[in-house]
Design an enzyme around this catalytic site. Structure first.
Site, PDB file in Angstrom:
ATOM      1  N   GLY A  10      18.308  43.640 -23.959  1.00 33.40           N
ATOM      2  CA  GLY A  10      17.394  45.230 -25.248  1.00 33.40           C
ATOM      3  C   GLY A  10      16.723  44.189 -26.668  1.00 33.40           C
ATOM      4  N   ASP A  31      23.679  43.350 -18.055  1.00 32.75           N
ATOM      5  CA  ASP A  31      22.327  44.690 -18.697  1.00 32.75           C
ATOM      6  C   ASP A  31      22.511  45.287 -17.970  1.00 32.75           C
ATOM      7  N   LYS A  84      21.828  53.969 -28.824  1.00 34.65           N
ATOM      8  CA  LYS A  84      22.090  53.807 -30.138  1.00 34.65           C
ATOM      9  C   LYS A  84      21.387  55.405 -30.280  1.00 34.65           C
ATOM     10  N   SER A 124      27.403  48.612 -37.581  1.00 37.64           N
ATOM     11  CA  SER A 124      26.402  49.042 -38.645  1.00 37.64           C
ATOM     12  C   SER A 124      26.928  50.156 -39.615  1.00 37.64           C
ATOM     13  N   ALA A 125      25.482  49.969 -40.875  1.00 36.91           N
ATOM     14  CA  ALA A 125      26.226  50.019 -41.705  1.00 36.91           C
ATOM     15  C   ALA A 125      26.249  51.540 -41.885  1.00 36.91           C
ATOM     16  N   TYR A 149      27.222  58.898 -32.535  1.00 32.26           N
ATOM     17  CA  TYR A 149      26.553  58.032 -32.264  1.00 32.26           C
ATOM     18  C   TYR A 149      28.052  56.053 -33.470  1.00 32.26           C
ATOM     19  N   LYS A 153      31.073  53.917 -33.157  1.00 30.43           N
ATOM     20  CA  LYS A 153      31.110  52.236 -33.850  1.00 30.43           C
ATOM     21  C   LYS A 153      32.506  52.116 -34.924  1.00 30.43           C
ATOM     22  N   ASN A 199      13.603  56.058 -35.425  1.00 31.61           N
ATOM     23  CA  ASN A 199      12.972  55.427 -36.683  1.00 31.61           C
ATOM     24  C   ASN A 199      12.128  54.389 -37.087  1.00 31.61           C
ATOM     25  N   ARG A 231      16.390  52.105 -47.878  1.00 28.88           N
ATOM     26  CA  ARG A 231      17.290  51.385 -47.035  1.00 28.88           C
ATOM     27  C   ARG A 231      16.571  50.001 -46.903  1.00 28.88           C
ATOM     28  N   ARG A 292      16.091  65.187 -42.786  1.00 32.35           N
ATOM     29  CA  ARG A 292      16.319  64.614 -41.968  1.00 32.35           C
ATOM     30  C   ARG A 292      18.182  65.076 -41.980  1.00 32.35           C
ATOM     31  N   ASP A 295      21.241  62.586 -43.230  1.00 28.26           N
ATOM     32  CA  ASP A 295      20.210  60.815 -43.683  1.00 28.26           C
ATOM     33  C   ASP A 295      20.963  60.726 -45.013  1.00 28.26           C
TER      34      ASP A 295
HETATM   35  P1  NAD Z   1      18.776  48.573 -27.205  1.00 26.92           P
HETATM   36  O1  NAD Z   1      19.023  49.882 -26.591  1.00 26.92           O
HETATM   37  O2  NAD Z   1      17.524  47.732 -27.384  1.00 26.92           O
HETATM   38  O3  NAD Z   1      19.582  47.739 -27.207  1.00 26.92           O
HETATM   39  C1  NAD Z   1      20.921  47.683 -26.293  1.00 26.92           C
HETATM   40  C2  NAD Z   1      20.654  47.088 -24.388  1.00 26.92           C
HETATM   41  O4  NAD Z   1      22.135  47.709 -23.925  1.00 26.92           O
HETATM   42  C3  NAD Z   1      19.682  47.871 -24.190  1.00 26.92           C
HETATM   43  O5  NAD Z   1      19.576  46.467 -23.238  1.00 26.92           O
HETATM   44  C4  NAD Z   1      20.670  48.474 -23.019  1.00 26.92           C
HETATM   45  O6  NAD Z   1      19.879  48.561 -21.602  1.00 26.92           O
HETATM   46  C5  NAD Z   1      22.168  47.162 -22.798  1.00 26.92           C
HETATM   47  N1  NAD Z   1      23.347  49.112 -22.307  1.00 26.92           N
HETATM   48  C6  NAD Z   1      23.914  50.006 -22.960  1.00 26.92           C
HETATM   49  N2  NAD Z   1      24.430  50.702 -22.384  1.00 26.92           N
HETATM   50  C7  NAD Z   1      25.261  49.487 -21.619  1.00 26.92           C
HETATM   51  C8  NAD Z   1      26.005  48.960 -20.515  1.00 26.92           C
HETATM   52  N3  NAD Z   1      27.156  50.123 -20.673  1.00 26.92           N
HETATM   53  N4  NAD Z   1      26.242  48.283 -19.896  1.00 26.92           N
HETATM   54  C9  NAD Z   1      25.216  47.412 -20.468  1.00 26.92           C
HETATM   55  N5  NAD Z   1      24.577  47.291 -20.778  1.00 26.92           N
HETATM   56  C10 NAD Z   1      24.061  48.203 -21.160  1.00 26.92           C
HETATM   57  O7  NAD Z   1      19.598  48.585 -28.960  1.00 26.92           O
HETATM   58  P2  NAD Z   1      19.204  47.242 -30.511  1.00 26.92           P
HETATM   59  O8  NAD Z   1      18.786  47.790 -31.614  1.00 26.92           O
HETATM   60  O9  NAD Z   1      19.767  46.017 -29.551  1.00 26.92           O
HETATM   61  O10 NAD Z   1      20.623  47.380 -30.979  1.00 26.92           O
HETATM   62  C11 NAD Z   1      21.712  46.289 -29.767  1.00 26.92           C
HETATM   63  C12 NAD Z   1      23.243  46.579 -30.471  1.00 26.92           C
HETATM   64  O11 NAD Z   1      23.298  46.594 -32.087  1.00 26.92           O
HETATM   65  C13 NAD Z   1      23.896  48.280 -30.335  1.00 26.92           C
HETATM   66  O12 NAD Z   1      24.782  48.034 -30.285  1.00 26.92           O
HETATM   67  C14 NAD Z   1      23.358  49.181 -31.175  1.00 26.92           C
HETATM   68  O13 NAD Z   1      24.200  50.118 -31.205  1.00 26.92           O
HETATM   69  C15 NAD Z   1      23.916  47.601 -32.474  1.00 26.92           C
HETATM   70  N6  NAD Z   1      23.150  47.875 -34.000  1.00 26.92           N
HETATM   71  C16 NAD Z   1      21.329  48.896 -33.715  1.00 26.92           C
HETATM   72  C17 NAD Z   1      20.709  48.734 -34.793  1.00 26.92           C
HETATM   73  C18 NAD Z   1      19.878  48.817 -34.875  1.00 26.92           C
HETATM   74  O14 NAD Z   1      18.459  49.421 -35.312  1.00 26.92           O
HETATM   75  N7  NAD Z   1      18.448  48.727 -33.852  1.00 26.92           N
HETATM   76  C19 NAD Z   1      21.650  49.405 -35.938  1.00 26.92           C
HETATM   77  C20 NAD Z   1      23.238  48.968 -35.609  1.00 26.92           C
HETATM   78  C21 NAD Z   1      24.081  48.722 -34.824  1.00 26.92           C
HETATM   79  N1  UFG Z   2      12.153  58.011 -41.537  1.00 28.94           N
HETATM   80  C1  UFG Z   2      11.258  59.052 -41.841  1.00 28.94           C
HETATM   81  N2  UFG Z   2      10.707  59.300 -41.041  1.00 28.94           N
HETATM   82  C2  UFG Z   2      10.613  58.673 -39.553  1.00 28.94           C
HETATM   83  C3  UFG Z   2      12.032  58.192 -39.200  1.00 28.94           C
HETATM   84  C4  UFG Z   2      12.757  57.527 -40.334  1.00 28.94           C
HETATM   85  O1  UFG Z   2      10.965  59.232 -43.122  1.00 28.94           O
HETATM   86  O2  UFG Z   2       9.854  59.019 -38.523  1.00 28.94           O
HETATM   87  C5  UFG Z   2      12.954  57.645 -42.943  1.00 28.94           C
HETATM   88  C6  UFG Z   2      14.600  58.156 -43.048  1.00 28.94           C
HETATM   89  O3  UFG Z   2      14.561  59.627 -43.543  1.00 28.94           O
HETATM   90  C7  UFG Z   2      15.093  57.114 -43.480  1.00 28.94           C
HETATM   91  C8  UFG Z   2      14.524  55.788 -43.139  1.00 28.94           C
HETATM   92  O4  UFG Z   2      13.187  56.342 -43.111  1.00 28.94           O
HETATM   93  O5  UFG Z   2      15.001  57.067 -45.082  1.00 28.94           O
HETATM   94  C9  UFG Z   2      15.260  54.762 -42.090  1.00 28.94           C
HETATM   95  O6  UFG Z   2      15.530  55.858 -40.855  1.00 28.94           O
HETATM   96  P1  UFG Z   2      15.695  54.967 -39.525  1.00 28.94           P
HETATM   97  O7  UFG Z   2      16.154  56.379 -38.733  1.00 28.94           O
HETATM   98  O8  UFG Z   2      14.742  53.872 -39.320  1.00 28.94           O
HETATM   99  O9  UFG Z   2      17.074  54.612 -39.913  1.00 28.94           O
HETATM  100  P2  UFG Z   2      18.420  55.306 -40.565  1.00 28.94           P
HETATM  101  O10 UFG Z   2      18.547  54.450 -41.795  1.00 28.94           O
HETATM  102  O11 UFG Z   2      18.349  56.724 -40.507  1.00 28.94           O
HETATM  103  O12 UFG Z   2      19.589  54.511 -39.354  1.00 28.94           O
HETATM  104  C10 UFG Z   2      19.406  52.967 -38.475  1.00 28.94           C
HETATM  105  C11 UFG Z   2      19.666  53.190 -37.424  1.00 28.94           C
HETATM  106  C12 UFG Z   2      21.541  53.522 -36.773  1.00 28.94           C
HETATM  107  C13 UFG Z   2      22.147  52.758 -38.090  1.00 28.94           C
HETATM  108  C14 UFG Z   2      21.719  52.684 -39.671  1.00 28.94           C
HETATM  109  C15 UFG Z   2      22.170  51.833 -40.112  1.00 28.94           C
HETATM  110  O13 UFG Z   2      19.657  54.504 -36.507  1.00 28.94           O
HETATM  111  O14 UFG Z   2      21.950  53.576 -35.987  1.00 28.94           O
HETATM  112  O15 UFG Z   2      20.100  52.213 -39.080  1.00 28.94           O
HETATM  113  O16 UFG Z   2      23.083  50.497 -39.777  1.00 28.94           O
HETATM  114  F1  UFG Z   2      23.707  52.736 -37.766  1.00 28.94           F
END
Ligand code: NAD
Ligand code: UFG
Length: 339
Positions: A10, A31, A84, A124-125, A149, A153, A199, A231, A292, A295
């Protein structure tokens, strides 16, 4: 000894695998590719010149995990695997709880049976819920996440706290990520959302490359300097460095530790648009849309606990985050889809 990286194909996991290989670790990736492509790992191998053991499979598959732990001598597990998409979690709560919570339970049971009890978990935060005063520090109680979601966490955090309390042989890091963005400086790996991105940064970047027409800015009437949401965006490579530091610390200590991984700096949606335009030299047209659901107005970290206890600090600035995102997007307009 190898490190097991679940979800290693991922977005964040692939950057982690790259860094582990560069630090001379042997890596096994598990994965299911439910939200990723094996191409990411092929690219990691070509950047590093090293190979990864890749097992395509699911963390909920106990027999597969038992086999994995028998065949590979694993010291630590970095657990990124999870679903996620916030909106999807509202529509499919059972799938999210089964995958994220059930999957982690199965993983921990298999680890325990194999005698592997060192775990870094991607939290996650979002577990803080709505917080009145910024910045957010780890001493605050967890709140009520606004979606399944986020709750998944929080549930996993609770499970892991009980696990560490009940069995002192475990060493666990709960890493609470703020908003990971950016890509590896090579431009060869990055974030590749399957559908329309939820995002902000992937959306902005797809507007800049011409895949989407216009960014919707969700609300400009928040109590923030320009009215748009604020953020704490953190470069994925800094985030990965935080994991390396956490691994060192928990290797020396049993129990559980909780650390924020953020920069301590908040940026608004409009700050992000401007920074991206500067990095890309492209216009990012936007329109103001309603807020949204779910948020919060602002969310940024107090990262000082990680600095004191892990010896880690984010050091890539917003320009680097945006330049690296743009390099990845420009070189891979369709992500890992090679057609
Ligand atoms: P991602 O979706 O790119 O990566 C997650 C990976 O896990 C993927 O490759 C998916 O195929 C794999 N996966 C999901 N379910 C599975 C399962 N049951 N068995 C095996 N593989 C599985 O997401 P990411 O952004 O790289 O996030 C990684 C981790 O960090 C996640 O747990 C996510 O919740 C956490 N996280 C991400 C963010 C963010 O904004 N990206 C913020 C906070 C926490
Ligand atoms: N936003 C827009 N337009 C978009 C997308 C987002 O205006 O098309 C704004 C949102 O309203 C927010 C900011 O951009 O104010 C950030 O939004 P994101 O969706 O990028 O991120 P979030 O803070 O909502 O959430 C992210 C991850 C969650 C995680 C959280 C805290 O998506 O999984 O950060 O770690 F839980």
């Amino acid at each position: 000894m190898s490190i097991l990286v679940t979800g290693g194909a991922g977005y964040i996991g692939s950057h982690m695998v790259l860094s582990l290989l560069e630090h001379e670790y042997d890596v096994v990736v598990l994965d299911s590719l439910v939200n990723s492509s094996a191409e990411a790992l092929r690219r990691v191998e070509s950047i590093t010149g090293k190979s990864v053991t890749f097992i395509e499979g699911d963390i909920r598959n106990r027999a597969l995990l038992d086999q994995l732990f028998t065949e590979h001598y694993i010291s630590d597990v970095l657990h990124f695997a999870g679903l996620k998409a916030v909106g999807q979690s509202v529509e499919q709560p059972l799938r999210y709880f089964e995958n994220n919570v059930g999957g982690t339970l199965t993983l921990c049971q298999a680890m325990d049976a194999a005698g592997v009890r060192t775990l870094v978990f991607s939290s996650s935060a979002t577990v803080y819920g709505e917080v009145a005063n910024m910045p957010i520090h780890e001493g605050l109680p967890t709140g009520s996440p606004t979606n399944p979601y986020g709750r998944s966490k929080l549930m996993v955090e609770e499970v892991l706290k009980d696990l560490a309390k009940g069995d002192s042989r475990w060493s666990i890091a709960l890493l609470r990520y703020f908003n990971p963005v950016g890509a590896h400086e090579s431009g060869l790996i990055g974030e590749d959302p399957n559908d329309i991105p939820n995002n902000l940064v992937p959306f902005i970047s797809q507007v800049a490359i011409g895949r989407r027409d216009v960014l919707s800015v969700y609300g400009n009437d928040y109590p923030t300097p320009d009215g748009t949401g604020v953020r704490d965006y953190i470069h994925v490579s800094d985030l990965v460095d935080g994991h390396l530091c956490a691994m060192q610390v928990i290797a020396r200590k049993h129990g559980i530790g909780i650390w924020n991984l953020g920069t301590g700096q908040g940026y608004s949606v409009l700050n992000m648009v401007q920074a991206f335009e500067k990095a890309s030299g492209r216009d990012v047209p936007y329109r103001i849309a309603p807020r949204r659901n779910g948020d919060v107005a602002e969310c940024w970290a107090d990262p000082s606990k990680a600095e004191h206890e892990l010896g880690w600090k984010a050091n890539r600035n917003l320009d680097a985050m945006m330049q690296d995102t743009w390099r990845w997007q420009k070189q891979n307009p369709n992500g890992y889809n090679l057609e």
